[in-house]
Design a protein around this motif. Structure first.
Motif, PDB file in Angstrom:
ATOM      1  N   PHE A 252       4.402   4.207   4.693  1.00 58.88           N
ATOM      2  CA  PHE A 252       3.168   4.886   4.301  1.00 58.88           C
ATOM      3  C   PHE A 252       3.125   6.320   4.822  1.00 58.88           C
ATOM      4  CE2 PHE A 252       1.463   0.400   4.061  1.00 58.88           C
ATOM      5  CZ  PHE A 252       1.291   0.408   2.684  1.00 58.88           C
TER       6      PHE A 252
ATOM      7  N   LEU B  28      -3.407   8.950   3.852  1.00 57.45           N
ATOM      8  CA  LEU B  28      -3.530   7.739   3.035  1.00 57.45           C
ATOM      9  C   LEU B  28      -4.503   6.785   3.702  1.00 57.45           C
ATOM     10  CD1 LEU B  28       0.168   6.666   2.236  1.00 57.45           C
ATOM     11  CD2 LEU B  28      -1.429   7.703   0.635  1.00 57.45           C
TER      12      LEU B  28
ATOM     13  N   VAL C 164      -5.216   2.789   3.760  1.00 54.37           N
ATOM     14  CA  VAL C 164      -4.500   1.565   3.384  1.00 54.37           C
ATOM     15  C   VAL C 164      -5.216   0.350   3.980  1.00 54.37           C
ATOM     16  CG1 VAL C 164      -2.311   0.311   3.535  1.00 54.37           C
ATOM     17  CG2 VAL C 164      -2.310   2.811   3.309  1.00 54.37           C
TER      18      VAL C 164
ATOM     19  N   GLU D 163      -2.324  -2.291   0.646  1.00 51.08           N
ATOM     20  CA  GLU D 163      -2.684  -1.615  -0.606  1.00 51.08           C
ATOM     21  C   GLU D 163      -3.262  -0.231  -0.305  1.00 51.08           C
ATOM     22  OE1 GLU D 163      -5.806  -2.010  -4.382  1.00 51.08           O
ATOM     23  OE2 GLU D 163      -5.699  -3.601  -2.862  1.00 51.08           O
ATOM     24  N   VAL D 164      -2.771   0.781  -1.022  1.00 48.48           N
ATOM     25  CA  VAL D 164      -3.286   2.140  -0.852  1.00 48.48           C
ATOM     26  C   VAL D 164      -4.620   2.251  -1.580  1.00 48.48           C
ATOM     27  CG1 VAL D 164      -2.895   4.580  -1.299  1.00 48.48           C
ATOM     28  CG2 VAL D 164      -0.971   3.125  -0.644  1.00 48.48           C
TER      29      VAL D 164
ATOM     30  N   LYS E 152      -5.863   8.570  -1.483  1.00 45.49           N
ATOM     31  CA  LYS E 152      -4.941   9.587  -0.991  1.00 45.49           C
ATOM     32  C   LYS E 152      -5.677  10.920  -0.878  1.00 45.49           C
ATOM     33  CE  LYS E 152      -1.116   7.485  -3.593  1.00 45.49           C
ATOM     34  NZ  LYS E 152      -0.026   7.736  -4.573  1.00 45.49           N
TER      35      LYS E 152
END
Length: 369
Positions: free
Chosen positions: A7, A31, A33, A37-38, A41
């Motif tokens: 990541f 990011l 997270v 799962e992102v 951004k």
């Protein structure tokens, strides 16, 4: 740690989107997270725009409570004069982020671990040093501005295989290939100022401008043109079009009269070895020259190298031999192999018929948390 690096690499790629848009600020990516799962951004898009952490939170379409924030530089924790954004630590705390992973501690004295301490004081788990070297390399310019309080100095030269800048009669056009000269134009376009010495000024009458493929001055911003000349003189009729001109001279010499208004004379201390480079660089930083490209000549290169006032070096080595001539560096004062100057992170590539070598003054060191 491995998934954290995955990541963080993505965050570093986001940070690169701010290249040449955020200076003198650092490039930063972030990011959010959760459960692998992102969620969102963000990156610092331009100077004065919101920071990467705030951008990621603003882009998050769901409640980020309990999520992990990956960020390439320590979140800021301060307010004050000249700062465009509120503290990112406050936004992170309000959002309910439970864990923050940071690549690099911010060397700025206004932060320097303060952001990390504030997050931990509010019960947020903080991990630092994930891909720290990559983050530091990305922001070499920022690191130099903050830690050394001077511009980032990039030395550039074209030399023969036997190490000469010019033949013994002073001629040097053209040692390098057309492709190498195009690369130099790219370097110039990414610089705030271009510096050379008195010898190069009087011998080559350089324009020190960014030019296109037809050798015409490119539209848009031109870098400042900076000359080291203890006598404070310029060749008669030289004043070519381009960026502002700054001539650094010995503070004891008289300033010439009848000079165009866009030529600025800047007195600094000097001695028998030349002008005081620390004073020159300090003044350039005050003039918002953050990225300085140095294009010689031999004495100028020697002075920067001897004083350790450089950060990056690019040499274009042409497939020619001159036998004798003007060496790349004069007065380096290296007499033994043990006292050699060693470049780090070296790369080499073809540039037309030349070979381009690129390296850095020293390996970046990790900062304490």
């Amino acid at each position: 740690m491995q998934i954290d690096e995955v990541f963080m690499r993505e965050a570093l790629e986001l940070a690169k989107r701010g290249w040449d848009k955020v200076f003198p600020n650092p490039m930063v990516g972030a990011l959010i997270v959760r459960d692998g799962e992102v969620l969102a951004k963000g990156w610092h898009e331009r100077y004065g725009a919101i920071h990467a952490e705030a951008a990621a939170l603003a882009n998050c379409l769901c409640d980020p409570i309990g999520a992990t924030l990956f960020v390439t530089l320590e979140p800021c924790c301060h307010s004050g004069k000249g700062k465009h954004n509120p503290p990112c630590t406050d936004a992170i705390i309000r959002a309910g982020i439970s864990r923050v992973v940071i690549a690099r501690v911010d060397p700025n004295p206004s932060v320097a671990g303060g952001g990390i301490s504030k997050l931990r004081d509010h019960g947020i788990s903080v991990l630092t040093g994930v891909l720290e070297e990559e983050s530091a390399r990305l922001n070499r310019v920022y690191e130099t501005l903050i830690r050394e309080e001077r511009p980032y100095v990039h030395l550039k030269a074209a030399i023969s295989l036997d190490g000469f800048l010019a033949a013994s009669d002073g001629t040097s056009k053209w040692i390098s290939s057309a492709e190498s000269r195009d690369t130099v134009m790219h370097f110039r376009s990414q610089s705030d100022g271009i510096l050379t010495g008195r010898g190069t000024l009087f011998t080559d009458l350089p324009s020190l401008t960014v030019r296109d493929g037809e050798n015409k001055i490119s539209p848009g911003r031109q870098p400042a043109r900076i000359f080291l000349n203890s006598r404070g003189k310029i060749p008669e009729g030289w004043q070519k079009e381009g960026g502002q001109v700054h001539i650094y001279h010995n503070q004891c010499c008289l300033i010439p009269e009848n000079i165009k208004s866009d030529v600025h004379f800047c007195p600094v201390p000097g001695d028998s070895k030349g002008l005081s480079l620390p004073h020159v660089l300090s003044d350039l930083r005050k003039k918002n020259i953050h990225r300085l490209l140095v294009e010689g000549g031999s004495k100028t290169f020697g002075s920067f190298l001897r004083n350790g006032l450089w950060d990056r070096m690019t040499l274009f080595v042409a497939p020619i031999l001159l036998g004798e001539g003007i060496p790349f560096s004069d007065g380096l004062e290296v007499s033994t192999v043990a006292s050699k100057l060693k470049l780090r992170d070296m790369t080499s590539s073809r540039c037309g018929n030349d070979v381009m070598f690129n390296g850095y003054r020293e390996a970046l060191t990790c900062l304490p948390v």
